[in-house]
Motif scaffolding. Structure first.
Motif, PDB file in Angstrom:
ATOM      1  N   VAL A 272       0.876  -1.175   0.000  1.00 44.61           N
ATOM      2  CA  VAL A 272       0.000   0.000   0.000  1.00 44.61           C
ATOM      3  C   VAL A 272       0.910   1.221   0.000  1.00 44.61           C
ATOM      4  O   VAL A 272       1.887   1.271   0.758  1.00 44.61           O
ATOM      5  N   THR A 273       0.612   2.191  -0.843  1.00 40.59           N
ATOM      6  CA  THR A 273       1.475   3.364  -0.972  1.00 40.59           C
ATOM      7  C   THR A 273       0.678   4.662  -0.826  1.00 40.59           C
ATOM      8  O   THR A 273      -0.546   4.654  -0.722  1.00 40.59           O
ATOM      9  N   ASN A 274       1.404   5.756  -0.884  1.00 42.31           N
ATOM     10  CA  ASN A 274       0.805   7.094  -0.851  1.00 42.31           C
ATOM     11  C   ASN A 274       0.607   7.649  -2.261  1.00 42.31           C
ATOM     12  O   ASN A 274       0.674   8.864  -2.474  1.00 42.31           O
TER      13      ASN A 274
ATOM     14  N   LYS B  67       6.045   6.428  -1.192  1.00 41.36           N
ATOM     15  CA  LYS B  67       6.369   5.712   0.044  1.00 41.36           C
ATOM     16  C   LYS B  67       5.490   4.481   0.173  1.00 41.36           C
ATOM     17  O   LYS B  67       4.347   4.471  -0.307  1.00 41.36           O
TER      18      LYS B  67
ATOM     19  N   ASP C 201       3.508   2.176   2.757  1.00 43.09           N
ATOM     20  CA  ASP C 201       2.950   2.223   4.107  1.00 43.09           C
ATOM     21  C   ASP C 201       3.584   1.153   4.987  1.00 43.09           C
ATOM     22  O   ASP C 201       3.738  -0.005   4.573  1.00 43.09           O
ATOM     23  N   GLY C 202       3.947   1.541   6.203  1.00 47.60           N
ATOM     24  CA  GLY C 202       4.513   0.591   7.159  1.00 47.60           C
ATOM     25  C   GLY C 202       5.979   0.289   6.940  1.00 47.60           C
ATOM     26  O   GLY C 202       6.543  -0.554   7.652  1.00 47.60           O
TER      27      GLY C 202
ATOM     28  N   PRO D 233       8.874   2.746   6.794  1.00 45.87           N
ATOM     29  CA  PRO D 233       9.532   4.054   6.802  1.00 45.87           C
ATOM     30  C   PRO D 233      11.038   3.995   6.541  1.00 45.87           C
ATOM     31  O   PRO D 233      11.634   5.008   6.161  1.00 45.87           O
TER      32      PRO D 233
END
Length: 290
Positions: A5-7, A143, A145-146, A148
């Protein structure tokens, strides 16, 4: 497989413009690592018979760029073009007989600072150096998700989603066509960042290539670079992993070889990998076109 999952919905989509760059040379001949003299084609122009998915080896050429090479004459605008253009971005010819032709960004080549674009062969027959190419850029700032500590760069979100990636138990497991040990990485090391350009796999030692199953590399292969950190520039870091895409051909100069543009990197071992011989962006281009 747990999908990433991304931004992607927060990314900026921005135009970037260049022109098809005429082939360039500093000299008609090159002294190779084995002292042989080479007089062969090199960077730039329209490469009609070299495509993503082809072997990077055996060409009568040096640093060959598949497809079409694009550049902007203004240095600051060319930096923006190279930074903004991400692997998988849509490219549109805006002038000349091939106006309206659509292609796909396949990487960036440092030193010459070219953006490389794959187009259909029939469209390339209508192109000429100087034709304008618009890149519909999207990808920088992406990015997962999860994750960083995993840095993503230089890739369109649609291509990242097509990659063989399993996000599980805090780790990313990435399918790659080959694995490259850090001691084979050469030109590009020490660069201040990996958001443009590439990082060469040295190919002078043929026995070492064979020992690491690197003798069959293709343009567009997704590869893992062991102990290579490209988070803030390019350096050796034990346990780090970089995943990138092979963007240009083998080279005759010492310290050079097929270039790799970074798409994922992590300093702390959160990226692992497995061999998937189909891990090549040529397959993603076909899927995107269909």
């Amino acid at each position: 497989m747990a999908k990433i999952v991304t931004n992607k919905d927060k990314l900026v989509i921005q135009s970037a413009m260049g022109v098809i760059h005429h082939p360039t040379m500093r000299s008609a001949t090159k002294i190779a690592h084995d002292e042989s003299i080479w007089a062969v084609p090199a960077v730039g122009g329209i490469c009609y018979n070299v495509k993503v998915g082809d072997s990077v080896y055996g060409l009568a050429g040096d640093h060959i760029e598949p497809g079409v090479s694009v550049k902007n004459a203004d240095a600051t605008e060319n930096l923006a073009l190279n930074f903004l253009s991400c692997i998988g971005n849509k490219a549109i010819v805006m002038s000349g007989d091939a106006k309206g032709a659509v292609g796909t960004v396949t990487g960036t080549h440092g030193g010459i600072e070219h953006v490389l674009v794959d187009f259909d062969g029939d469209d390339m027959e209508k192109m000429a150096p100087g034709d304008k190419v618009l890149i519909k850029s999207c990808g920088q700032g992406l990015k997962i998700d999860g994750q960083p500590l995993v840095k993503v760069m230089n890739i369109d979100p649609s291509f990242l989603e097509m990659m063989d990636i399993d996000d599980k138990d805090g780790m990313l497991d990435v399918g790659v066509a080959a694995v490259v040990p850090a001691h084979l990485m050469g030109s590009g090391i020490g660069s201040a960042n990996a958001y443009t350009g590439d990082y060469d796999i040295m190919t002078m030692d043929k026995d070492e290539l064979k020992a690491n199953s690197l003798q069959d590399l293709r343009f567009g292969d997704i590869v893992a670079l062991q102990d290579c950190d490209t988070t803030n520039g390019r350096c050796f870091r034990k346990g780090a992993v970089t995943v990138g895409v092979v963007v240009h051909s083998d080279c005759v100069l010492s310290g050079h070889g097929p270039g790799v543009t970074t798409v994922l990197t992590c300093q702390t071992g959160l990226i692992k990998y497995h061999i998937n011989k189909n891990a090549n962006i040529a397959n993603y281009i076909k899927n995107k076109q269909n």
